[in-house]
Design an enzyme around this catalytic site. Structure first.
Site, PDB file in Angstrom:
ATOM      1  N   ASP A 179       0.815  -1.214   0.000  1.00 52.37           N
ATOM      2  CA  ASP A 179       0.000   0.000   0.000  1.00 52.37           C
ATOM      3  C   ASP A 179       0.847   1.262   0.000  1.00 52.37           C
ATOM      4  O   ASP A 179       2.029   1.233   0.338  1.00 52.37           O
ATOM      5  CB  ASP A 179      -0.868   0.040   1.265  1.00 52.37           C
ATOM      6  CG  ASP A 179      -2.102  -0.815   1.122  1.00 52.37           C
ATOM      7  OD1 ASP A 179      -2.370  -1.283   0.007  1.00 52.37           O
ATOM      8  OD2 ASP A 179      -2.798  -0.999   2.141  1.00 52.37           O
TER       9      ASP A 179
ATOM     10  N   LYS B 248      -3.392   3.335  -2.246  1.00 55.14           N
ATOM     11  CA  LYS B 248      -4.497   3.556  -1.322  1.00 55.14           C
ATOM     12  C   LYS B 248      -4.282   4.838  -0.541  1.00 55.14           C
ATOM     13  O   LYS B 248      -4.212   4.843   0.664  1.00 55.14           O
ATOM     14  CB  LYS B 248      -4.722   2.379  -0.377  1.00 55.14           C
ATOM     15  CG  LYS B 248      -6.205   2.074  -0.225  1.00 55.14           C
ATOM     16  CD  LYS B 248      -6.497   0.680   0.223  1.00 55.14           C
ATOM     17  CE  LYS B 248      -6.133   0.471   1.683  1.00 55.14           C
ATOM     18  NZ  LYS B 248      -6.513  -0.828   2.188  1.00 55.14           N
TER      19      LYS B 248
ATOM     20  N   MET C  42      -6.987   9.156   9.830  1.00 54.84           N
ATOM     21  CA  MET C  42      -7.524   9.759   8.596  1.00 54.84           C
ATOM     22  C   MET C  42      -8.358  10.994   8.928  1.00 54.84           C
ATOM     23  O   MET C  42      -9.404  11.222   8.325  1.00 54.84           O
ATOM     24  CB  MET C  42      -8.383   8.741   7.827  1.00 54.84           C
ATOM     25  CG  MET C  42      -7.596   7.560   7.327  1.00 54.84           C
ATOM     26  SD  MET C  42      -8.655   6.207   6.751  1.00 54.84           S
ATOM     27  CE  MET C  42      -9.056   5.389   8.288  1.00 54.84           C
TER      28      MET C  42
HETATM   29  N1  SAH Z   1      -3.553   0.290   9.410  1.00 54.04           N
HETATM   30  C1  SAH Z   1      -2.988   1.563   9.771  1.00 54.04           C
HETATM   31  C2  SAH Z   1      -3.956   2.692   9.571  1.00 54.04           C
HETATM   32  C3  SAH Z   1      -4.370   2.897   8.140  1.00 54.04           C
HETATM   33  S1  SAH Z   1      -5.484   4.226   7.925  1.00 54.04           S
HETATM   34  C4  SAH Z   1      -2.481   1.522  11.203  1.00 54.04           C
HETATM   35  O1  SAH Z   1      -2.775   0.575  11.940  1.00 54.04           O
HETATM   36  O2  SAH Z   1      -1.755   2.443  11.591  1.00 54.04           O
HETATM   37  C5  SAH Z   1      -4.396   5.509   7.425  1.00 54.04           C
HETATM   38  C6  SAH Z   1      -4.230   6.517   8.522  1.00 54.04           C
HETATM   39  O3  SAH Z   1      -3.367   6.009   9.532  1.00 54.04           O
HETATM   40  C7  SAH Z   1      -3.587   7.801   8.098  1.00 54.04           C
HETATM   41  O4  SAH Z   1      -4.506   8.672   7.483  1.00 54.04           O
HETATM   42  C8  SAH Z   1      -3.123   8.345   9.421  1.00 54.04           C
HETATM   43  O5  SAH Z   1      -4.193   8.866  10.160  1.00 54.04           O
HETATM   44  C9  SAH Z   1      -2.664   7.071  10.111  1.00 54.04           C
HETATM   45  N2  SAH Z   1      -1.227   6.837   9.935  1.00 54.04           N
HETATM   46  C10 SAH Z   1      -0.637   5.806   9.345  1.00 54.04           C
HETATM   47  N3  SAH Z   1       0.714   5.915   9.393  1.00 54.04           N
HETATM   48  C11 SAH Z   1       0.958   7.070  10.040  1.00 54.04           C
HETATM   49  C12 SAH Z   1       2.153   7.755  10.427  1.00 54.04           C
HETATM   50  N4  SAH Z   1       3.359   7.264  10.158  1.00 54.04           N
HETATM   51  N5  SAH Z   1       2.015   8.922  11.094  1.00 54.04           N
HETATM   52  C13 SAH Z   1       0.816   9.428  11.400  1.00 54.04           C
HETATM   53  N6  SAH Z   1      -0.334   8.825  11.064  1.00 54.04           N
HETATM   54  C14 SAH Z   1      -0.267   7.666  10.396  1.00 54.04           C
END
Ligand code: SAH
Length: 274
Positions: free
Chosen positions: A57, A79, A193
């Protein structure tokens, strides 16, 4: 035992000419963690080194992909929140096609696949199709962000419950959330998000009873180069994030635990970002 014997007696053997049903190859759903490759689990890193085909992704960091074996195939299935490179349906079809053709594959997602990662939808499709799969968890972005910036997500003096919510509705726009439940006291709320809907989310929480001076933070690119943490309150954070041009990926953290951030960030020995 008798029943089993009877069943075996009455179950006709397959005709000799029927070839054994081909078994689909294994799909491994792997959480890549929040970005820093050192935050991968050992199990995820081993699976990544062994994989010959990886579907990944947008949020998977280049430093994590660098662990793949030379010569292994990688397929970007994207994505980004408003720019899905392939639809979820197409991603699932692709996974099923590879698996049924006997090609084991590793499906790599940011954070943890079962936390806002649509891993649940993919696992459901694999299970329904009879394709064998295993799930390797990852550290979710909330955990990476909390540790790096100095916000304990729970704390006996400040928060006894912790809620992860999405700031993004299924068809884009605002999500349907139980705002009264999210506005409870002694609770930490993490919004994934949530950059685009930050101002409306903060206003709704205040409308449902959270004081406007409740501490709130936004953590951009947690555990990645260029990580930033901005803190304020429900009243001030939206304008601050706008002025500082915070962009996804970023997490919103709301609750009294955020008041510990200045102390803990100052006191923790920081390593330079990778
Ligand atoms: N499966 C992922 C979340 C996916 S949804 C998890 O468990 O972290 C995508 C959202 O995750 C982004 O919009 C943001 O809000 C958050 N996110 C993912 N990686 C991030 C990062 N390195 N720093 C801040 N927010 C992050």
């Amino acid at each position: 035992m008798q029943l089993l014997d009877d069943l075996m007696l009455f179950t006709p053997p397959p005709p000799a000419s029927t070839p054994p049903a081909p078994r689909a190859a294994l799909v491994t759903l792997v959480g890549a963690g929040p970005g820093d490759p050192e935050l991968l689990t050992v199990k995820a890193a081993n699976a990544l080194r062994r994989a010959s085909l990886v579907l990944y992704d947008h949020l998977v960091s280049p430093a994590v992909l660098a662990l793949m074996a030379e010569g292994a195939d990688r397929v970007y299935v994207g994505k980004e929140s408003s720019n899905h490179s392939l639809s979820q349906k197409t991603i699932i079809e692709l996974m099923l096609r590879y698996a049924r053709a006997g090609r084991p594959l590793l499906r790599l997602k940011g954070g943890d696949g079962y936390i806002f990662g649509r891993g649940g939808e993919e696992a459901e499709a694999l299970a329904e199709a009879g394709v064998p799969f295993e799930v390797i968890p990852g550290l979710s972005a909330a955990q990476g962000a909390a540790a790096n910036v100095g916000i304990p997500l729970t704390h006996r003096d400040h928060a006894a419950t912790l809620v992860f919510a999405t700031g993004h509705g299924r068809e884009g726009g605002d999500p349907e959330l139980d705002w009264a439940a999210l506005a409870r006291p002694r609770q930490t709320l993490v919004i994934y998000m949530g950059v685009g809907t930050l101002a409306r989310s903060c206003a709704r929480l205040v409308a449902h009873g959270l004081p406007a001076d409740t501490p709130a933070a936004i953590v951009e690119r947690a555990t990645l180069p260029g990580e930033r943490c901005l803190t304020g309150t429900l009243a001030s954070l939206p304008e601050l994030a706008r002025a500082e041009q915070v962009k996804p990926p970023a997490l919103v953290i709301i609750g009294q635990v955020v008041s510990l951030q200045p102390l803990l960030a100052r006191a923790s020995a920081r390593h330079p970002a990778p």
